[in-house]
Design an enzyme around this catalytic site. Sequence first.
Site, PDB file in Angstrom:
ATOM      1  N   GLY A  31       0.810  -1.227   0.000  1.00 57.46           N
ATOM      2  CA  GLY A  31       0.000   0.000   0.000  1.00 57.46           C
ATOM      3  C   GLY A  31       0.840   1.272   0.000  1.00 57.46           C
ATOM      4  O   GLY A  31       1.890   1.366  -0.650  1.00 57.46           O
ATOM      5  N   VAL A  32       0.388   2.229   0.779  1.00 56.65           N
ATOM      6  CA  VAL A  32       1.064   3.531   0.796  1.00 56.65           C
ATOM      7  C   VAL A  32       2.450   3.402   1.450  1.00 56.65           C
ATOM      8  O   VAL A  32       3.402   4.099   1.065  1.00 56.65           O
ATOM      9  CB  VAL A  32       0.166   4.602   1.470  1.00 56.65           C
ATOM     10  N   ASP A  33       2.582   2.476   2.390  1.00 63.41           N
ATOM     11  CA  ASP A  33       3.860   2.224   3.059  1.00 63.41           C
ATOM     12  C   ASP A  33       4.913   1.821   2.003  1.00 63.41           C
ATOM     13  O   ASP A  33       6.029   2.390   1.955  1.00 63.41           O
ATOM     14  CB  ASP A  33       3.637   1.081   4.073  1.00 63.41           C
TER      15      ASP A  33
HETATM   16  N1  APR Z   1      -0.764   7.902  -2.036  1.00 63.05           N
HETATM   17  C1  APR Z   1      -1.838   8.141  -1.253  1.00 63.05           C
HETATM   18  N2  APR Z   1      -2.635   7.164  -0.790  1.00 63.05           N
HETATM   19  C2  APR Z   1      -2.314   5.882  -1.110  1.00 63.05           C
HETATM   20  C3  APR Z   1      -1.187   5.556  -1.904  1.00 63.05           C
HETATM   21  C4  APR Z   1      -0.399   6.636  -2.376  1.00 63.05           C
HETATM   22  N3  APR Z   1       0.665   6.440  -3.122  1.00 63.05           N
HETATM   23  N4  APR Z   1      -1.139   4.208  -2.031  1.00 63.05           N
HETATM   24  C5  APR Z   1      -2.201   3.713  -1.367  1.00 63.05           C
HETATM   25  N5  APR Z   1      -2.912   4.717  -0.811  1.00 63.05           N
HETATM   26  C6  APR Z   1      -4.130   4.687   0.001  1.00 63.05           C
HETATM   27  C7  APR Z   1      -4.995   3.465  -0.136  1.00 63.05           C
HETATM   28  O1  APR Z   1      -5.861   3.616  -1.255  1.00 63.05           O
HETATM   29  C8  APR Z   1      -5.773   3.462   1.174  1.00 63.05           C
HETATM   30  O2  APR Z   1      -6.980   4.234   1.060  1.00 63.05           O
HETATM   31  O3  APR Z   1      -3.760   4.655   1.376  1.00 63.05           O
HETATM   32  C9  APR Z   1      -4.853   4.177   2.146  1.00 63.05           C
HETATM   33  C10 APR Z   1      -4.316   3.300   3.252  1.00 63.05           C
HETATM   34  O4  APR Z   1      -4.111   1.976   2.777  1.00 63.05           O
HETATM   35  P1  APR Z   1      -2.896   1.063   3.206  1.00 63.05           P
HETATM   36  O5  APR Z   1      -1.647   1.535   2.585  1.00 63.05           O
HETATM   37  O6  APR Z   1      -3.273  -0.352   2.941  1.00 63.05           O
HETATM   38  O7  APR Z   1      -2.756   1.338   4.800  1.00 63.05           O
HETATM   39  P2  APR Z   1      -3.563   0.718   6.038  1.00 63.05           P
HETATM   40  O8  APR Z   1      -4.945   0.322   5.709  1.00 63.05           O
HETATM   41  O9  APR Z   1      -3.362   1.687   7.160  1.00 63.05           O
HETATM   42  O10 APR Z   1      -2.769  -0.609   6.345  1.00 63.05           O
HETATM   43  C11 APR Z   1      -1.470  -0.544   6.867  1.00 63.05           C
HETATM   44  O11 APR Z   1      -0.540  -1.966   5.209  1.00 63.05           O
HETATM   45  O12 APR Z   1       1.225  -1.784   3.771  1.00 63.05           O
HETATM   46  C12 APR Z   1       0.853  -2.196   4.991  1.00 63.05           C
HETATM   47  O13 APR Z   1       2.844  -1.857   6.313  1.00 63.05           O
HETATM   48  C13 APR Z   1       1.510  -1.453   6.133  1.00 63.05           C
HETATM   49  O14 APR Z   1       0.892  -3.225   7.557  1.00 63.05           O
HETATM   50  C14 APR Z   1       0.608  -1.893   7.231  1.00 63.05           C
HETATM   51  C15 APR Z   1      -0.765  -1.846   6.593  1.00 63.05           C
END
Ligand code: APR
Length: 342
Positions: A31-33
């Site tokens: 994801g965003v991470d």
């Molecule tokens: N920019 C902005 N928003 C983004 C991006 C980006 N480049 N990529 C993804 N997103 C959005 C997704 O669409 C979602 O709505 O970020 C939001 C959060 O999604 P996740 O990244 O899956 O975060 P979260 O639900 O908090 O889960 C965290 O995911 O990747 C792992 O290490 C992380 O274990 C942790 C978990």
Amino acid sequence: MPVKIVRDDITKMEVDAIVNAANNALTGGGGVDGAIHRAAGPELLAECRTLGGCETGSAKRTGAYRLPCKYVIHTVGPVWRGGYYGERELLESCYRTSLELALEAECESIAFPLISSGVYGYPKAQALQVAMETVSRFLLEHDIMVYIVIFDRSSYQISEKLFADITAYIDQRYVDEHTDGSVEQARRHRIARESMESGPLSAEYVPFAAAAAPPPLSVAHTLEETLRHLDAGFSQTLLRLIDQSGMSDAQCYKKANIDRKLFSKIRSNPNYRPSKPTVLAFAVALELSLEETEALLRRAGFALSHASKFDIIVEYFIMQSCYDVFTINEALFAFDQPLLGG
Ligand code: APR
């Protein structure tokens, strides 16, 4: 300062700090991470490894390496388990602690993704509501520009019922440019009639006209005299309305989601020409009725039109007496319309 919802990739945001939706180990993920670590380069992971992890609801700050911002603030959102395990409080805490860390580092701007709304399964409409409410509450006391970054359409939702209600409201009223509906025609005739009867700055709206109402135009003999009798402009009217509302200037511009600097410009320039979203933001903050809103718009040379979805959506909320700019902006964003304030 205001909060803005924008559609973007958070790794491209040119702000002082971006927030990462991380996990407890702070070791990167999908994801965003994943996107943030890829864009920042391996040094970010190396620094994260020195931090000893992060508790759910808390946040830690690092450098930003190859990202265009100065800091990355890593926060760990709650995993959604039906809402019975303090998820909302933990999510609020993510936003609050991240904002506090940003202020501590003297950041003037920060961008958040919708924390927990991806892999962690927090319902998106609720995740957005928590974000907007927590951030707007924080901004009542602090000054920092906040962006809520929405990555793709599927990651953004307002409640289905609200979406359906607004769609129905638009469908009943929207007049596209090829349709000259009878309702719109009657409405235009009414507006034309009103402006002929009372001049461009109608005196029908009592609070506005309370200061010396101008005499009818027929008794004004010269142009100079006519101009002298014109009502107060937008700026003066706004200041008078704020006084009448009992709010302080700061309470009003914050409720309107208006930047302090923009408010200072309006206050110091009696001839300031605001944009339509700015006028409407103040109308909402002042909790004006629809009629009063139209009167305030006229002061700035605008009118509400049923040929504009933006206007109809704002009208919808005013008719419902919903005067929360942030809720209105969520809906405007969902319908791809410009936002109020800013
Ligand atoms: N920019 C902005 N928003 C983004 C991006 C980006 N480049 N990529 C993804 N997103 C959005 C997704 O669409 C979602 O709505 O970020 C939001 C959060 O999604 P996740 O990244 O899956 O975060 P979260 O639900 O908090 O889960 C965290 O995911 O990747 C792992 O290490 C992380 O274990 C942790 C978990």
